[in-house]
Design an enzyme around this catalytic site. Structure first.
Site, PDB file in Angstrom:
ATOM      1  N   ASP A  69      -3.053   4.323   9.502  1.00  0.00           N
ATOM      2  CA  ASP A  69      -3.601   4.026   8.176  1.00  0.00           C
ATOM      3  C   ASP A  69      -3.160   2.652   7.696  1.00  0.00           C
ATOM      4  OD1 ASP A  69      -5.153   6.184   7.772  1.00  0.00           O
ATOM      5  OD2 ASP A  69      -3.655   7.330   6.617  1.00  0.00           O
ATOM      6  N   GLU A  86       0.846  -1.184   0.000  1.00  0.00           N
ATOM      7  CA  GLU A  86       0.000   0.000   0.000  1.00  0.00           C
ATOM      8  C   GLU A  86       0.882   1.234   0.000  1.00  0.00           C
ATOM      9  OE1 GLU A  86      -2.541   3.168   0.680  1.00  0.00           O
ATOM     10  OE2 GLU A  86      -1.036   2.643   2.179  1.00  0.00           O
ATOM     11  N   ASP A 130       2.325   0.353   5.944  1.00  0.00           N
ATOM     12  CA  ASP A 130       3.069   1.218   6.858  1.00  0.00           C
ATOM     13  C   ASP A 130       2.783   0.854   8.311  1.00  0.00           C
ATOM     14  OD1 ASP A 130       4.057   2.621   4.741  1.00  0.00           O
ATOM     15  OD2 ASP A 130       2.614   4.268   4.881  1.00  0.00           O
TER      16      ASP A 130
END
Ligand code: TSJ
Length: 641
Positions: free
Chosen positions: A508, A431, A504
């Site tokens: 998020d 992502e 990460d």
């Protein structure tokens, strides 16, 4: 070497070993992990004994307290552990319970012991893994006390230390997890204790739990549910729209086996069935689930036929149709459950299939007859599900005919590996735009493929398969996996044996990992069940000194590394925000390379927790979402819980 935190283990050969030293030598065999999960497990091993006392009918209140320094105290108002001399060991029953492996259940008599931790290993294991443990028993007007230290060594024999009111009875246990065993952390997470305590309260109606945190800012929760699992269904449906107002509830005991079932349909498109045996979540299902599901399909079809919803020549509804949007809890209390499956969370007792079928079909049949209005709404829902299923089948055929799932149409999205051998091939789902480049450059092009996804993927709970196939990100993933989806899913076509979610190390990232795992669990369950799904662990800190840069996974590694440096070394510590902060070489070394990375294998349990989190995040209500994000901002790394 690569380090895989495999959360599966086998507890079948536990009985071979004896003595508390064996527990200290191989704690993983008894409590699964010595990480955060194992630490919390200690609490349940103790609490379960108090719950047993409640199930035997002698206890109404259980208090769980996290005291300063992470000392746990569990207190009940039951009969108190027997204090007499145990015939087999020659010492008190109390001492026996705490110093002999598997003593649990072997003392007392006629006890209808239905609880017990997942591994059922008991209080002695907690004692073995504690730096100290104290037990106080109130019984027959006297207060008995015994203390153990350093992994279960008695300081003295069980002694009378005072007198109490003749009417006061109960057991109080305090312990502190041994930090030399639980090296990672001995810090309890209030929310983990809170969630399970609440679940225990739902599963044991009328039993009162008081949970208190006395560490920094005091927290307290009291849980007591007179409605039991009906109130649980109500909670699970809090962010959804129920299609009928009642929560349907049945409770029946047959041949010493007690079965509680509670359900309600909502307008969502996924099934949410949770089953428990003796308070243990049977993630892998089993005969109780099978009996209830079989009965549900049969009774709904019968009702549909008798009442003209299903015509003579119509195809019958299938299981999928009658479970769409269904929230259901099945709770079985069984005196002698047989647990099977990879994680020993599948009920094997064959007689339960028929008993649960009987209880459920009688109950549901009566409910539908007595509530024609609600029955009509349920009929609308299941027939809409059936129509959608047929539409989805057409959509899937169309999608396939258009070549939308063909690998040849995906080359810009997927950076494939050169190997065609799935057993050595891996796919990284990455992502974030900034991480895609380094991941492609840093990978081993022979065995590692990279597929990017951007932003948030679709809410699978609120869409049916036909709409899901309309989403390009999802089509790309399905294509890359090679297996197909839905009725066409074919495990033998899987192109990568490791599907690695790489996001990460921030809120998020954790959110996206949750969404992806939920998607995989809902549509590629066998891949999760067979252990093909992993989370990559990018480093959390970069430590720089002079020309040296060192990446570490967590606080502990950070502190350990710093302590190896000479005293005045000037160090700079950066908390890593994203994968994109590293260049290709760093990303390879820290997160991707088989030689140096740490992967976490995700199992069905993780997926279900993700699913619950996901529903919370996706719910209509803003407040729980805001609260969740706030509370979890600091602990997004805790996958092992
Ligand atoms: F196991 C334990 F030590 F961890 C523990 C046991 C911890 C806690 C918090 C509570 C208990 C516990 C055990 N509470 N209540 C009991 N009850 C018995 O052990 C008991 C009492 C009486 C009789 C009897 O037959 O008279 C039988 C039992 C099993």
């Amino acid at each position: 070497m690569e380090n895989i935190n495999n959360l599966h283990y086998d507890s079948s050969d536990i009985q071979v070993l004896e003595g508390l030293e064996a527990v200290r030598k191989r704690p993983g065999m008894y409590i699964g992990t010595t990480g955060s999960k194992g630490l919390h497990h200690l609490v349940w091993e103790i609490v379960d004994n108090a719950v047993d006392e409640a199930l035997a009918g002698y206890c109404d209140d259980i208090e769980i307290t996290i005291e300063k320094n992470n000392i746990i105290t569990v207190k009940d108002d039951g009969r108190g552990i027997p204090i007499d001399i145990h015939p087999k060991t020659g010492v008190s029953t109390v001492e026996t319970v705490y110093t002999v492996l598997h003593a649990g259940g072997k003392f007392g008599n006629g006890g209808y012991k239905v609880s017990g931790g997942l591994h059922g290993v008991g209080a002695s294991v907690v004692n073995a893994l504690s730096s100290f443990l104290e037990v106080t028993v109130y019984k027959e007007g006297k207060i008995y006390f015994q203390r153990f230290k350093n992994g279960g060594k008695p300081e003295d024999i069980l002694k009378i230390i005072g007198e109490c009111d003749i009417n006061r009875t109960g057991t109080t246990v305090s312990f502190k997890a041994d930090p030399t065993i639980f090296e990672e952390t001995i810090e309890y997470d209030y929310d983990i204790l809170k969630n399970r305590t609440r679940e225990l309260a739902f599963l044991n109606k009328g039993l009162r739990f008081i949970l208190t945190d006395e560490r920094e800012d005091t927290k307290k929760d009291i849980f007591i549910y007179e409605g039991g699992i009906s109130e649980y269904v109500n909670l699970l449906n809090k962010n959804k729209t129920p299609i009928h107002k009642d929560i349907i509830y049945f409770e029946e005991t047959e041949e010493d086996i007690k079965i509680d079932i509670s359900l309600q349909y909502t307008d969502t498109y996924t099934e949410n069935i949770y089953s428990f045996v003796n308070n243990i979540n049977t993630y892998e299902g089993g005969t109780h689930d099978e009996g209830v599901k079989r009965a549900l399909t049969r009774i709904i079809n019968n009702y549909a036929k008798t009442n003209g919803y299903l015509k003579q020549n119509d195809e019958a509804l299938i299981g999928e149709d009658v479970r769409e949007g269904l929230t259901m809890i099945i709770s079985v209390k069984h005196p002698n459950p047989q647990f099977e499956g990879q994680t020993k969370t599948k009920l094997g007792n064959t007689e339960i299939r028929k008993i649960s079928d009987n209880i459920f079909s009688n109950g549901l049949e009566r409910y539908l007859l007595e509530n024609p209005e609600e029955a009509r709404k349920i009929m609308d829902k299941v027939f809409s599900a059936a129509r959608a299923r047929m539409a989805a089948k057409k959509a899937r055929e169309l999608t396939r005919r258009k070549g939308l799932l063909d690998i040849s149409n995906q080359w810009e999205k997927l950076t494939d590996c050169s190997s065609k051998d799935p057993t050595i091939s891996e796919i990284f789902i990455v992502e974030g735009r900034s991480a895609e480049g380094p991941a492609k450059q840093g990978r081993d092009s022979k065995t590692q493929a990279v597929i990017p996804i951007r932003g948030k993927i679709l809410n699978v709970e609120k869409s049916r398969l036909d709409r899901i196939l309309g989403n390009e990100e999802i089509r790309n993933l399905i294509t890359a996996f090679g297996t197909g989806i839905g009725e066409e899913f074919d495990y033998t076509k899987l192109r990568y044996y490791k599907i690695i979610i790489m996001t990460d190390a921030d809120v998020d990232g954790s959110h996206i990992r949750t969404l992806l795992l939920t998607f995989l669990y809902r549509y590629f369950k066998p891949l999760v069940e067979k252990g093909h799904v992993y989370a990559a662990q990018p480093p959390l800190f970069r430590i720089s000194h002079g020309k040296t840069q060192k990446y570490v996974l967590n606080e502990k590694e950070r502190d350990e590394y710093i302590s190896t440096l000479p005293e005045n070394t000037k160090v700079e510590i950066v908390r890593m925000k994203g994968l994109g902060e590293m260049d290709a070489i760093e990303l390879r070394e820290t997160t991707m390379s088989v030689n140096s990375r740490t992967l976490i294998r995700l199992n069905v349990e993780d997926a279900i927790v993700a699913d619950e989190t996901f529903q919370l995040l996706m719910g209509e209500e803003v407040e729980p979402r805001r609260q969740f994000i706030e509370e979890n901002a600091l602990k997004v790394r805790n996958l092992d819980v």
